[in-house]
Design an enzyme around this catalytic site. Structure first.
Site, PDB file in Angstrom:
ATOM      1  N   GLY A  52       0.807  -1.221   0.000  1.00 60.93           N
ATOM      2  CA  GLY A  52       0.000   0.000   0.000  1.00 60.93           C
ATOM      3  C   GLY A  52       0.838   1.268   0.000  1.00 60.93           C
ATOM      4  O   GLY A  52       2.038   1.244  -0.252  1.00 60.93           O
ATOM      5  N   HIS A  58       4.729   1.765  -7.914  1.00 66.33           N
ATOM      6  CA  HIS A  58       3.668   0.745  -7.918  1.00 66.33           C
ATOM      7  C   HIS A  58       2.773   0.916  -9.156  1.00 66.33           C
ATOM      8  O   HIS A  58       2.374  -0.060  -9.783  1.00 66.33           O
ATOM      9  CB  HIS A  58       2.758   0.891  -6.686  1.00 66.33           C
ATOM     10  CG  HIS A  58       3.450   0.697  -5.379  1.00 66.33           C
ATOM     11  ND1 HIS A  58       3.587   1.705  -4.450  1.00 66.33           N
ATOM     12  CD2 HIS A  58       4.018  -0.400  -4.829  1.00 66.33           C
ATOM     13  CE1 HIS A  58       4.209   1.243  -3.392  1.00 66.33           C
ATOM     14  NE2 HIS A  58       4.487  -0.026  -3.584  1.00 66.33           N
TER      15      HIS A  58
END
Ligand code: PAF
Length: 301
Positions: A52, A58
């Site tokens: 996260g 990402h």
């Protein structure tokens, strides 16, 4: 192609629906069912495993996965077993809402967001025993870290059932550990290594950059500067490993808040130290800037 306003409206609605219809899945059993349904429909599954606090690094993995697979799954799980005592598990940055928005914008099909009890049941007792590839570099200063990483990644593979999984090269040793596990356990997953994404000035993107004060952020650039120096030495034909280490250490030691965890020059496959550089080498660093431990690396070839 000429569309009537009605057709354009319907197409727009469909596009919006696809973006909105991302599934958020908290339970392992439900995730597995979802993946089995995809497989039954003949769809390939791509997994982007994350903890996260998603940044551009990402997002580049998600985009790459989106382009190559039918169904994109992003997992968001801050894995407790890869943190040692006194590390930053409790303060690891989180932004659930922002993460989901970013996943949705990139056309993710499902986000697997388990809590720890979904991954580690009350009587969980089996862990992956990682081999020599996990011993040097981060393995030496973070004992147990790669055992936790390999265990959770194996579990994610078994729950999400991906055909491909995407990992960033900033965590180079993690990639080698996972590739080794996939080979040794005959797992049916293609591990796709993606390039490190950097800020404009060269700092490798990391969720942990959020911990840095503005002054530390400036000092953190010493990692990239040291690696760039190693690259210049390589380009100039330097073969003595010690000369690389000295040059990189010298650059880092100029920063008052930077403390070296390791500075290494290793073989890119075995990760064993190289005294003499021939055709390929990996320069790898871990440096604590204030309280924040940062890692980075550069392949010299
Ligand atoms: O690189 C990470 O974010 C984590 O180590 C991973 C691969 C998601 C396992 O927890």
């Amino acid at each position: 192609m000429n569309l009537t306003w009605k057709q354009a409206f319907l197409l727009g609605g469909l596009f919006l629906f696809q973006k909105i219809s991302m599934e958020i899945i908290p339970a392992s059993a439900q995730m597995k069912q979802w993946s089995r349904r995809c497989k039954a429909q003949g769809k390939s599954i791509g997994l982007v495993p994350t903890m996260g606090y998603l940044h551009e690094g990402h997002l580049s993995l998600i985009r790459r996965c989106r382009a190559a697979t039918d169904s994109v799954v992003v997992s968001i799980f801050v894995n407790p077993t890869q943190f040692g005592p006194g590390e930053d598990l409790d303060r690891y940055p989180r932004d659930e809402e922002g993460d989901l928005r970013k996943c949705r914008e990139l056309g993710t099909d499902a986000v697997f967001m388990p809590d720890a009890s979904q991954i580690y049941g009350p009587n969980h007792q089996t862990y992956v025993e990682v081999g020599p590839v996990a011993e040097p570099l981060c393995g030496a200063t973070r004992p147990g870290h790669f055992r936790g990483v390999a265990t959770v990644v194996l579990k994610l593979f078994n729950i999400v059932l991906p055909d491909r999984a995407y990992f960033g090269s900033k965590d180079y040793q993690q990639l080698q550990v996972i590739k080794t596990m996939v080979r040794d356990f005959d797992l049916d997953v293609d591990v796709v290594a993606c390039q490190t994404v950097r800020e404009q000035d060269g700092l490798a993107m990391s969720s942990r950059n959020a911990y840095l004060s503005p002054e530390e952020r400036n000092e953190a650039l010493c990692l990239y500067k040291a690696l760039t120096r190693a690259r210049a030495l390589f380009a100039a034909g330097e073969t003595n490993g010690d000369n690389y280490l000295k040059a990189m250490r010298e650059i880092i030691s100029r920063e008052p808040n930077a403390e070296i965890d390791y500075v290494s020059l290793v073989d890119p496959e075995s990760l064993q130290d190289l005294e003499k550089v021939d055709s390929r080498a990996l320069a790898a660093l871990a440096v604590r800037v204030g309280r924040t431990r940062l890692i980075d690396n550069m392949l010299l070839e």
